[in-house]
Scaffold this motif. Sequence first.
Motif, mmCIF file in Angstrom:
data_model
loop_
_atom_site.group_PDB
_atom_site.id
_atom_site.type_symbol
_atom_site.label_atom_id
_atom_site.label_comp_id
_atom_site.label_asym_id
_atom_site.label_seq_id
_atom_site.Cartn_x
_atom_site.Cartn_y
_atom_site.Cartn_z
ATOM 1 N N ASN A 29 6.591 -2.408 -5.900
ATOM 2 C CA ASN A 29 7.469 -1.408 -6.499
ATOM 3 C C ASN A 29 6.771 -0.547 -7.550
ATOM 4 O OD1 ASN A 29 7.159 -3.294 -8.477
ATOM 5 N ND2 ASN A 29 9.288 -3.935 -8.543
ATOM 6 N N GLY A 30 5.458 -0.550 -7.567
ATOM 7 C CA GLY A 30 4.727 0.275 -8.514
ATOM 8 C C GLY A 30 4.421 -0.404 -9.832
ATOM 9 N N HIS A 36 -4.650 -6.209 -7.499
ATOM 10 C CA HIS A 36 -4.422 -7.182 -8.581
ATOM 11 C C HIS A 36 -3.558 -8.346 -8.089
ATOM 12 C CE1 HIS A 36 -3.849 -8.791 -12.587
ATOM 13 N NE2 HIS A 36 -2.540 -8.754 -12.392
ATOM 14 N N LEU A 37 -2.543 -8.038 -7.289
ATOM 15 C CA LEU A 37 -1.674 -9.085 -6.753
ATOM 16 C C LEU A 37 -2.451 -10.039 -5.846
ATOM 17 C CD1 LEU A 37 1.134 -10.320 -6.330
ATOM 18 C CD2 LEU A 37 1.461 -8.680 -4.474
ATOM 19 N N GLU A 57 1.204 2.476 -0.247
ATOM 20 C CA GLU A 57 0.914 3.844 -0.654
ATOM 21 C C GLU A 57 0.629 3.836 -2.149
ATOM 22 O OE1 GLU A 57 3.774 6.736 0.589
ATOM 23 O OE2 GLU A 57 4.083 5.721 2.496
ATOM 24 N N TYR A 58 -0.281 4.688 -2.545
ATOM 25 C CA TYR A 58 -0.659 4.780 -3.951
ATOM 26 C C TYR A 58 -0.186 6.111 -4.516
ATOM 27 C CZ TYR A 58 -3.666 0.875 -2.793
ATOM 28 O OH TYR A 58 -4.133 -0.343 -2.374
ATOM 29 N N VAL A 59 0.594 6.053 -5.589
ATOM 30 C CA VAL A 59 1.072 7.248 -6.277
ATOM 31 C C VAL A 59 0.684 7.099 -7.742
ATOM 32 C CG1 VAL A 59 3.098 8.613 -6.902
ATOM 33 C CG2 VAL A 59 3.013 7.460 -4.673
ATOM 34 N N ASN A 60 -0.173 7.983 -8.217
ATOM 35 C CA ASN A 60 -0.657 7.945 -9.606
ATOM 36 C C ASN A 60 -1.218 6.572 -9.983
ATOM 37 O OD1 ASN A 60 0.121 10.615 -9.983
ATOM 38 N ND2 ASN A 60 2.170 10.031 -10.644
ATOM 39 N N GLY A 61 -1.911 5.927 -9.068
ATOM 40 C CA GLY A 61 -2.520 4.622 -9.333
ATOM 41 C C GLY A 61 -1.586 3.441 -9.192
ATOM 42 N N SER A 63 1.039 1.046 -6.806
ATOM 43 C CA SER A 63 1.179 0.624 -5.410
ATOM 44 C C SER A 63 2.653 0.494 -5.037
ATOM 45 C CB SER A 63 0.491 -0.722 -5.189
ATOM 46 O OG SER A 63 -0.870 -0.648 -5.515
ATOM 47 N N PHE A 64 3.010 1.123 -3.916
ATOM 48 C CA PHE A 64 4.356 1.038 -3.366
ATOM 49 C C PHE A 64 4.253 0.644 -1.902
ATOM 50 C CE2 PHE A 64 4.661 4.006 -6.861
ATOM 51 C CZ PHE A 64 5.815 3.624 -7.504
ATOM 52 N N GLY A 65 5.225 -0.114 -1.412
ATOM 53 C CA GLY A 65 5.237 -0.489 -0.003
ATOM 54 C C GLY A 65 5.495 -1.969 0.158
#
Length: 103
Positions: A29-30, A36-37, A57-61, A63-65
Amino acid sequence: MITPNPNLQFLQTKVNLPKKELILEIELNGKMKFEHLMNTIYNKFGICHRVLSANVEYVNGNSFGSVQLYINVNSDDFQKLEYYLENNKLLSTTVEYLCRKYS
């Protein structure tokens, strides 16, 4: 490069708790980076895993997905991992993995 932690390997061989094969799906969830996980699961909890699928997907560093992991773990280590995921507000679903063996 990830190097195995010898202390964790020693503890796993010393304690003979029954292990289960599980498929763990985690929703990113960003709040935590994917890398790291994965590093935390292996180094902090000593859980070897295989990535079955990852849609990240990476948005501004950030992680989402979602990611699906195959893990072989005892119940104590899995409870610690679940607690860690809940504290970091990562949704997770677990399915027990069963494999037929033909002779």
